[in-house]
Design a protein around this motif. Structure first.
Motif, PDB file in Angstrom:
ATOM      1  N   UNK A  42       0.825  -1.199   0.000  1.00 38.60           N
ATOM      2  CA  UNK A  42       0.000   0.000   0.000  1.00 38.60           C
ATOM      3  C   UNK A  42       0.864   1.255   0.000  1.00 38.60           C
ATOM      4  N   UNK A  43       1.916   1.226   0.822  1.00 41.38           N
ATOM      5  CA  UNK A  43       2.836   2.371   0.865  1.00 41.38           C
ATOM      6  C   UNK A  43       3.520   2.570  -0.481  1.00 41.38           C
ATOM      7  N   UNK A  44       3.895   1.452  -1.098  1.00 40.68           N
ATOM      8  CA  UNK A  44       4.564   1.521  -2.397  1.00 40.68           C
ATOM      9  C   UNK A  44       3.644   2.120  -3.460  1.00 40.68           C
ATOM     10  N   UNK A  45       2.386   1.694  -3.436  1.00 40.45           N
ATOM     11  CA  UNK A  45       1.390   2.234  -4.381  1.00 40.45           C
ATOM     12  C   UNK A  45       1.179   3.722  -4.139  1.00 40.45           C
ATOM     13  N   UNK A  46       1.104   4.110  -2.864  1.00 39.62           N
ATOM     14  CA  UNK A  46       0.907   5.517  -2.515  1.00 39.62           C
ATOM     15  C   UNK A  46       2.105   6.360  -2.951  1.00 39.62           C
ATOM     16  N   UNK A  47       3.307   5.844  -2.745  1.00 40.71           N
ATOM     17  CA  UNK A  47       4.516   6.557  -3.151  1.00 40.71           C
ATOM     18  C   UNK A  47       4.576   6.724  -4.657  1.00 40.71           C
ATOM     19  N   UNK A  48       4.197   5.667  -5.381  1.00 43.90           N
ATOM     20  CA  UNK A  48       4.185   5.719  -6.847  1.00 43.90           C
ATOM     21  C   UNK A  48       3.183   6.756  -7.340  1.00 43.90           C
ATOM     22  N   UNK A  49       1.999   6.765  -6.721  1.00 49.06           N
ATOM     23  CA  UNK A  49       0.968   7.731  -7.110  1.00 49.06           C
ATOM     24  C   UNK A  49       1.428   9.149  -6.801  1.00 49.06           C
ATOM     25  N   UNK A  50       2.080   9.332  -5.662  1.00 47.25           N
ATOM     26  CA  UNK A  50       2.576  10.646  -5.270  1.00 47.25           C
ATOM     27  C   UNK A  50       3.671  11.118  -6.218  1.00 47.25           C
ATOM     28  N   UNK A  51       4.558  10.188  -6.615  1.00 48.40           N
ATOM     29  CA  UNK A  51       5.624  10.527  -7.550  1.00 48.40           C
ATOM     30  C   UNK A  51       5.056  10.943  -8.907  1.00 48.40           C
ATOM     31  N   UNK A  52       4.068  10.209  -9.374  1.00 42.98           N
ATOM     32  CA  UNK A  52       3.443  10.537 -10.663  1.00 42.98           C
ATOM     33  C   UNK A  52       2.729  11.889 -10.601  1.00 42.98           C
ATOM     34  N   UNK A  53       2.084  12.163  -9.465  1.00 41.88           N
ATOM     35  CA  UNK A  53       1.373  13.434  -9.313  1.00 41.88           C
ATOM     36  C   UNK A  53       2.352  14.608  -9.327  1.00 41.88           C
ATOM     37  N   UNK A  54       3.489  14.464  -8.646  1.00 37.71           N
ATOM     38  CA  UNK A  54       4.506  15.515  -8.635  1.00 37.71           C
ATOM     39  C   UNK A  54       5.092  15.714 -10.026  1.00 37.71           C
ATOM     40  N   UNK A  55       5.352  14.606 -10.715  1.00 34.39           N
ATOM     41  CA  UNK A  55       5.904  14.687 -12.070  1.00 34.39           C
ATOM     42  C   UNK A  55       4.917  15.379 -13.009  1.00 34.39           C
ATOM     43  N   UNK A  56       3.666  15.077 -12.850  1.00 33.40           N
ATOM     44  CA  UNK A  56       2.628  15.700 -13.682  1.00 33.40           C
ATOM     45  C   UNK A  56       2.581  17.208 -13.442  1.00 33.40           C
ATOM     46  N   UNK A  57       2.742  17.609 -12.189  1.00 38.37           N
ATOM     47  CA  UNK A  57       2.750  19.036 -11.858  1.00 38.37           C
ATOM     48  C   UNK A  57       3.925  19.736 -12.526  1.00 38.37           C
ATOM     49  N   UNK A  58       5.105  19.155 -12.429  1.00 38.35           N
ATOM     50  CA  UNK A  58       6.289  19.745 -13.075  1.00 38.35           C
ATOM     51  C   UNK A  58       6.133  19.771 -14.586  1.00 38.35           C
ATOM     52  N   UNK A  59       5.557  18.719 -15.147  1.00 36.71           N
ATOM     53  CA  UNK A  59       5.341  18.662 -16.599  1.00 36.71           C
ATOM     54  C   UNK A  59       4.430  19.798 -17.055  1.00 36.71           C
ATOM     55  N   UNK A  60       3.309  19.971 -16.348  1.00 30.62           N
ATOM     56  CA  UNK A  60       2.357  21.027 -16.714  1.00 30.62           C
ATOM     57  C   UNK A  60       2.975  22.409 -16.567  1.00 30.62           C
ATOM     58  N   UNK A  61       3.780  22.604 -15.532  1.00 26.28           N
ATOM     59  CA  UNK A  61       4.470  23.877 -15.363  1.00 26.28           C
ATOM     60  C   UNK A  61       5.459  24.104 -16.498  1.00 26.28           C
ATOM     61  N   UNK A  62       6.125  23.034 -16.915  1.00 24.55           N
ATOM     62  CA  UNK A  62       7.065  23.127 -18.027  1.00 24.55           C
ATOM     63  C   UNK A  62       6.369  23.514 -19.325  1.00 24.55           C
ATOM     64  N   UNK A  63       5.232  22.904 -19.573  1.00 21.45           N
ATOM     65  CA  UNK A  63       4.458  23.226 -20.785  1.00 21.45           C
ATOM     66  C   UNK A  63       4.025  24.685 -20.771  1.00 21.45           C
ATOM     67  N   UNK A  64       3.540  25.129 -19.619  1.00 22.68           N
ATOM     68  CA  UNK A  64       3.082  26.516 -19.490  1.00 22.68           C
ATOM     69  C   UNK A  64       4.234  27.496 -19.704  1.00 22.68           C
ATOM     70  N   UNK A  65       5.387  27.197 -19.138  1.00 21.19           N
ATOM     71  CA  UNK A  65       6.558  28.061 -19.313  1.00 21.19           C
ATOM     72  C   UNK A  65       7.034  28.079 -20.762  1.00 21.19           C
ATOM     73  N   UNK A  66       6.988  26.918 -21.411  1.00 22.32           N
ATOM     74  CA  UNK A  66       7.400  26.836 -22.820  1.00 22.32           C
ATOM     75  C   UNK A  66       6.471  27.669 -23.699  1.00 22.32           C
ATOM     76  N   UNK A  67       5.180  27.641 -23.390  1.00 25.76           N
ATOM     77  CA  UNK A  67       4.213  28.433 -24.148  1.00 25.76           C
ATOM     78  C   UNK A  67       4.440  29.927 -23.956  1.00 25.76           C
ATOM     79  N   UNK A  68       5.029  30.292 -22.820  1.00 29.08           N
ATOM     80  CA  UNK A  68       5.353  31.695 -22.543  1.00 29.08           C
ATOM     81  C   UNK A  68       6.742  32.057 -23.058  1.00 29.08           C
ATOM     82  N   UNK A  69       7.358  31.114 -23.761  1.00 31.54           N
ATOM     83  CA  UNK A  69       8.702  31.273 -24.319  1.00 31.54           C
ATOM     84  C   UNK A  69       9.776  31.384 -23.232  1.00 31.54           C
TER      85      UNK A  69
END
Length: 206
Positions: A42-69
């Motif tokens: 359960x902890x492993x699943x939670x950690x994996x989900x948390x890691x994916x959520x953080x990565x998704x946040x950084x990805x979306x921020x990266x896309x937004x910054x790229x769109x702003x040049x």
């Protein structure tokens, strides 16, 4: 005989008690282990989900910054996401795009190659790789990459009309320039006079 018989009976009693105790302890251990395994999973699943959520946040921020040049900041966000999900081909491909727009074609090629390696059936990765290879002047490899992208997705008109067409035009121009250079070298060498041993003596008068 009596002593032997008495010891045997005690031994039987001890054996039975030990067996009972062992069975009870085994049940406790199995139950505890089962709970620990479930809790660990359960902890492993939670950690994996948390890691994916953080990565998704950084990805979306990266896309937004790229769109702003804001490309340097975008690359930084993609790197943060990749530190959490290093085998995500989409992150590598987006990083390659941002690097290419910053006029950093060599690291862009590396990121695009990583994306292709992780997902060799994704035409977008080959397209980005081809564009990165154009950036370093590797026309032949760019042609191969675009051709692979078209093979995977032959209905994508952008690949035909922009990427591959432009690459073929550049290859043709390069070929013409090479022919012209060869002709100039030949013309220049024809004006030279060589002695019997092959050394240049002088130039022909024009």
């Amino acid at each position: 005989m009596t002593t032997f018989s008495w010891k045997r009976k005690i031994g039987e009693n001890i054996s039975k008690e030990t067996s009972l105790n062992f069975s009870a302890e085994s049940e406790v251990e199995v139950s505890f282990d089962d709970k620990w395994i479930k809790s660990h999973k359960r902890r492993k699943v939670d950690q994996e989900a948390n890691r994916k959520a953080k990565a998704e946040t950084h990805k979306n921020q990266g896309i937004e910054l790229a769109q702003q040049n804001k490309l340097q900041e975008a690359v930084s966000e993609f790197d943060k996401a990749l530190s959490l999900l290093p085998k995500n081909e989409k992150l590598h491909e987006m990083k390659a795009q941002a690097l290419l727009q910053q006029s950093h074609p060599f690291p862009a090629v590396q990121s695009a190659e990583r994306a292709v390696k992780l997902n060799p059936c994704w035409w977008v990765a080959y397209q980005t790789l081809g564009r990165s290879q154009l950036g370093i002047g590797d026309l032949k490899m760019a042609k191969i990459s675009f051709s692979k992208a078209i093979h995977i997705n032959p209905t994508e008109q952008e690949l035909w009309e922009e990427d591959l067409k432009w690459t073929l035009e550049l290859i043709e121009k390069e070929s013409k320039l090479n022919i012209e250079k060869e002709e100039e070298v030949t013309e220049d060498s024809s004006n030279l006079i060589f002695d019997e041993e092959g050394f240049i003596v002088s130039e022909n008068p024009t």
